[in-house]
Design a protein around this motif. Structure first.
Motif, mmCIF file in Angstrom:
data_model
loop_
_atom_site.group_PDB
_atom_site.id
_atom_site.type_symbol
_atom_site.label_atom_id
_atom_site.label_comp_id
_atom_site.label_asym_id
_atom_site.label_seq_id
_atom_site.Cartn_x
_atom_site.Cartn_y
_atom_site.Cartn_z
ATOM 1 N N MET A 1 0.827 -1.186 0.000
ATOM 2 C CA MET A 1 0.000 0.000 0.000
ATOM 3 C C MET A 1 0.870 1.248 0.000
ATOM 4 N N CYS A 2 1.724 1.352 -0.975
ATOM 5 C CA CYS A 2 2.569 2.525 -1.120
ATOM 6 C C CYS A 2 1.841 3.547 -1.986
ATOM 7 N N TYR A 3 2.196 4.799 -1.843
ATOM 8 C CA TYR A 3 1.449 5.885 -2.457
ATOM 9 C C TYR A 3 2.161 6.434 -3.691
ATOM 10 N N PHE A 4 1.378 6.639 -4.737
ATOM 11 C CA PHE A 4 1.890 7.129 -6.011
ATOM 12 C C PHE A 4 0.978 8.227 -6.535
ATOM 13 N N ASP A 5 1.563 9.112 -7.362
ATOM 14 C CA ASP A 5 0.742 10.077 -8.088
ATOM 15 C C ASP A 5 -0.004 9.335 -9.186
ATOM 16 N N TRP A 13 -8.178 7.441 -19.906
ATOM 17 C CA TRP A 13 -6.838 6.858 -19.921
ATOM 18 C C TRP A 13 -6.101 7.355 -18.685
ATOM 19 N N TRP A 14 -5.292 6.504 -18.082
ATOM 20 C CA TRP A 14 -4.584 6.895 -16.869
ATOM 21 C C TRP A 14 -3.220 6.236 -16.826
ATOM 22 N N LYS A 15 -2.363 6.738 -15.964
ATOM 23 C CA LYS A 15 -1.079 6.087 -15.719
ATOM 24 C C LYS A 15 -0.593 6.461 -14.329
ATOM 25 N N TRP A 16 0.239 5.588 -13.785
ATOM 26 C CA TRP A 16 0.837 5.855 -12.492
ATOM 27 C C TRP A 16 1.936 6.875 -12.656
ATOM 28 N N GLY A 17 2.073 7.738 -11.675
ATOM 29 C CA GLY A 17 3.105 8.768 -11.692
ATOM 30 C C GLY A 17 4.231 8.427 -10.731
ATOM 31 N N SER A 18 4.776 9.446 -10.136
ATOM 32 C CA SER A 18 5.931 9.306 -9.251
ATOM 33 C C SER A 18 5.555 8.675 -7.912
ATOM 34 N N PHE A 19 6.507 7.992 -7.316
ATOM 35 C CA PHE A 19 6.366 7.434 -5.977
ATOM 36 C C PHE A 19 6.312 8.583 -4.981
ATOM 37 N N LYS A 36 -0.477 -0.413 -4.837
ATOM 38 C CA LYS A 36 -0.418 1.016 -5.136
ATOM 39 C C LYS A 36 -1.701 1.707 -4.701
ATOM 40 N N LEU A 37 -1.532 2.787 -3.969
ATOM 41 C CA LEU A 37 -2.638 3.669 -3.621
ATOM 42 C C LEU A 37 -2.370 5.036 -4.227
ATOM 43 N N ILE A 38 -3.425 5.770 -4.489
ATOM 44 C CA ILE A 38 -3.299 7.084 -5.112
ATOM 45 C C ILE A 38 -3.036 8.131 -4.043
ATOM 46 N N TYR A 39 -1.961 8.873 -4.234
ATOM 47 C CA TYR A 39 -1.622 9.974 -3.342
ATOM 48 C C TYR A 39 -2.315 11.244 -3.830
ATOM 49 N N ASN A 40 -2.135 11.587 -5.094
ATOM 50 C CA ASN A 40 -2.790 12.727 -5.745
ATOM 51 C C ASN A 40 -3.187 12.322 -7.152
ATOM 52 N N THR A 41 -4.315 12.833 -7.620
ATOM 53 C CA THR A 41 -4.713 12.628 -9.008
ATOM 54 C C THR A 41 -4.575 13.950 -9.734
ATOM 55 N N TYR A 42 -3.845 13.913 -10.829
ATOM 56 C CA TYR A 42 -3.653 15.089 -11.651
ATOM 57 C C TYR A 42 -4.471 14.921 -12.920
ATOM 58 N N LEU A 43 -5.429 15.818 -13.121
ATOM 59 C CA LEU A 43 -6.277 15.767 -14.306
ATOM 60 C C LEU A 43 -5.583 16.516 -15.443
ATOM 61 N N GLU A 44 -5.367 15.825 -16.533
ATOM 62 C CA GLU A 44 -4.709 16.406 -17.697
ATOM 63 C C GLU A 44 -5.764 17.049 -18.600
ATOM 64 N N PRO A 45 -5.543 18.273 -19.065
ATOM 65 C CA PRO A 45 -6.558 18.949 -19.886
ATOM 66 C C PRO A 45 -6.617 18.475 -21.342
#
Length: 111
Positions: A1-5, A13-19, A36-45
């Motif tokens: 349960m580590c956190y990723f962007d 469509w989505w992808k994992w970001g930085s640890f 993997k858990l989501i730390y922050n979700t960044y919405l791409e325009p």
């Protein structure tokens, strides 16, 4: 349960970001536990690269269809029309494959 962007595009469509953070289950420095858990979700325009490829191929097919229609009216380009129609079929197959991959990825939990 580590956190990723997490990056998310409007099409789904989505992808994992930085640890971003280590969970208490993992005691080794620099290692992750695998969950993997989501730390922050960044919405791409903008649209994702996958959708951009699909749109490019669709525009190309539309242009080819216009050309074929015009060439048929001219009447003396049968070989060119046949070649272009084969290319259009190949492009449509590629578009269908890209959409299938897109939908699989969109609905994937662990990709």
């Amino acid at each position: 349960m580590c956190y990723f962007d997490h990056q998310l595009w409007p099409c789904g469509w989505w992808k994992w970001g930085s640890f971003r953070g280590q969970c208490p289950k993992e005691y080794r420095t620099g290692e992750t536990c695998g969950l993997k858990l989501i730390y922050n979700t960044y919405l791409e325009p903008q649209v994702c690269k996958h959708c951009e490829q699909i749109y490019k191929k669709q525009r190309r097919v539309a242009k080819m269809a216009e050309d074929v229609k015009r060439w048929r009216c001219e009447g003396n380009r049968r070989a060119t029309v046949e070649k272009t129609e084969r290319e259009m079929m190949e492009l449509n197959l590629q578009i269908n494959q890209l959409w299938t991959e897109h939908e699989i990825r969109r609905h994937a939990i662990n990709y």
